[in-house]
Motif scaffolding. Structure first.
Motif, PDB file in Angstrom:
ATOM      1  N   LYS A  90       0.797  -1.340   0.065  1.00  0.00           N
ATOM      2  CA  LYS A  90       0.048   0.133  -0.157  1.00  0.00           C
ATOM      3  C   LYS A  90       1.005   1.167   0.064  1.00  0.00           C
ATOM      4  O   LYS A  90       1.796   1.352   0.837  1.00  0.00           O
ATOM      5  CB  LYS A  90      -0.958  -0.101   1.187  1.00  0.00           C
ATOM      6  CG  LYS A  90      -1.739  -1.048   1.209  1.00  0.00           C
ATOM      7  CD  LYS A  90      -2.778  -1.258   2.291  1.00  0.00           C
ATOM      8  CE  LYS A  90      -3.764  -2.322   2.255  1.00  0.00           C
ATOM      9  NZ  LYS A  90      -4.701  -2.081   3.502  1.00  0.00           N
ATOM     10  N   LYS A 122       1.710   5.138   0.406  1.00  0.00           N
ATOM     11  CA  LYS A 122       1.454   6.378   1.177  1.00  0.00           C
ATOM     12  C   LYS A 122       1.052   7.595   0.165  1.00  0.00           C
ATOM     13  O   LYS A 122       1.306   7.372  -0.846  1.00  0.00           O
ATOM     14  CB  LYS A 122       2.597   6.794   2.085  1.00  0.00           C
ATOM     15  CG  LYS A 122       3.033   5.878   3.308  1.00  0.00           C
ATOM     16  CD  LYS A 122       4.064   6.598   3.791  1.00  0.00           C
ATOM     17  CE  LYS A 122       4.426   5.491   5.130  1.00  0.00           C
ATOM     18  NZ  LYS A 122       5.675   6.339   5.791  1.00  0.00           N
ATOM     19  N   ASP A 123       0.496   8.530   0.739  1.00  0.00           N
ATOM     20  CA  ASP A 123      -0.279   9.799   0.022  1.00  0.00           C
ATOM     21  C   ASP A 123       1.027  10.388  -0.498  1.00  0.00           C
ATOM     22  O   ASP A 123       2.123  10.575   0.361  1.00  0.00           O
ATOM     23  CB  ASP A 123      -1.161  10.698   0.683  1.00  0.00           C
ATOM     24  CG  ASP A 123      -2.396   9.710   0.912  1.00  0.00           C
ATOM     25  OD1 ASP A 123      -2.657   8.698   0.395  1.00  0.00           O
ATOM     26  OD2 ASP A 123      -3.237  10.386   1.659  1.00  0.00           O
ATOM     27  N   LYS A 150      -3.376   9.060  -3.656  1.00  0.00           N
ATOM     28  CA  LYS A 150      -4.552   9.138  -2.361  1.00  0.00           C
ATOM     29  C   LYS A 150      -5.082   8.016  -2.031  1.00  0.00           C
ATOM     30  O   LYS A 150      -5.585   7.165  -2.956  1.00  0.00           O
ATOM     31  CB  LYS A 150      -5.255  10.332  -2.806  1.00  0.00           C
ATOM     32  CG  LYS A 150      -4.526  11.630  -3.000  1.00  0.00           C
ATOM     33  CD  LYS A 150      -5.473  12.515  -3.207  1.00  0.00           C
ATOM     34  CE  LYS A 150      -4.935  13.996  -3.220  1.00  0.00           C
ATOM     35  NZ  LYS A 150      -5.896  15.060  -3.596  1.00  0.00           N
ATOM     36  N   LYS A 151      -4.843   7.620  -0.836  1.00  0.00           N
ATOM     37  CA  LYS A 151      -5.557   6.627  -0.265  1.00  0.00           C
ATOM     38  C   LYS A 151      -5.436   5.334  -0.633  1.00  0.00           C
ATOM     39  O   LYS A 151      -6.106   4.342  -0.965  1.00  0.00           O
ATOM     40  CB  LYS A 151      -7.229   6.687  -0.152  1.00  0.00           C
ATOM     41  CG  LYS A 151      -7.640   7.995   0.605  1.00  0.00           C
ATOM     42  CD  LYS A 151      -9.127   8.091   0.598  1.00  0.00           C
ATOM     43  CE  LYS A 151      -9.508   9.229   1.396  1.00  0.00           C
ATOM     44  NZ  LYS A 151     -11.054   9.521   1.361  1.00  0.00           N
ATOM     45  N   GLY A 152      -3.912   5.192  -1.084  1.00  0.00           N
ATOM     46  CA  GLY A 152      -3.539   3.942  -1.671  1.00  0.00           C
ATOM     47  C   GLY A 152      -3.830   3.775  -3.195  1.00  0.00           C
ATOM     48  O   GLY A 152      -3.477   2.602  -3.791  1.00  0.00           O
ATOM     49  N   LYS A 153      -4.371   4.706  -3.840  1.00  0.00           N
ATOM     50  CA  LYS A 153      -4.724   4.470  -5.313  1.00  0.00           C
ATOM     51  C   LYS A 153      -4.032   5.698  -6.046  1.00  0.00           C
ATOM     52  O   LYS A 153      -4.124   6.776  -5.623  1.00  0.00           O
ATOM     53  CB  LYS A 153      -6.094   4.481  -5.569  1.00  0.00           C
ATOM     54  CG  LYS A 153      -6.760   3.169  -5.031  1.00  0.00           C
ATOM     55  CD  LYS A 153      -8.244   3.133  -5.254  1.00  0.00           C
ATOM     56  CE  LYS A 153      -8.793   1.869  -4.651  1.00  0.00           C
ATOM     57  NZ  LYS A 153     -10.214   1.559  -5.309  1.00  0.00           N
ATOM     58  N   VAL A 198      -4.258   8.507  -8.463  1.00  0.00           N
ATOM     59  CA  VAL A 198      -5.440   9.596  -8.802  1.00  0.00           C
ATOM     60  C   VAL A 198      -5.054  10.208 -10.194  1.00  0.00           C
ATOM     61  O   VAL A 198      -5.983  10.347 -10.797  1.00  0.00           O
ATOM     62  CB  VAL A 198      -5.575  10.789  -7.660  1.00  0.00           C
ATOM     63  CG1 VAL A 198      -6.684  11.461  -7.965  1.00  0.00           C
ATOM     64  CG2 VAL A 198      -5.820   9.885  -6.245  1.00  0.00           C
TER      65      VAL A 198
END
Length: 71
Positions: free
Chosen positions: A10, A12-13, A58-61, A63
């Motif tokens: 995962k 991080k942002d 952001k939030k692991g994805k 964007v």
């Protein structure tokens, strides 16, 4: 020998770039918190590596996968 990891990593942002040696397919990912830090990292490593912008996470994805402009 130990077992390999089974869960995906995962992220991080932040903003990620990938550094690859010339001609390689895989590389390492570096994270920057802000756009000025991102551009500073790109300038620092572009002489030694092939630098590819991975995207904003952001939030692991991922964007946004377009390189943001320096203001």
């Amino acid at each position: 020998m130990a077992r390999p990891a089974t869960t995906p990593v995962k992220l991080k942002d932040g903003y990620y770039i990938e550094l690859r040696h010339k001609g390689e397919r895989k590389g390492i990912k570096l994270r920057s918190d802000s756009v000025p830090e991102l551009h500073q990292s790109i300038k620092k490593y572009e002489k030694l590596y092939d630098v590819h912008f991975y995207g904003e996470v952001k939030k692991g994805k991922v964007v946004n996968d377009k390189l943001p402009e320096l203001k």
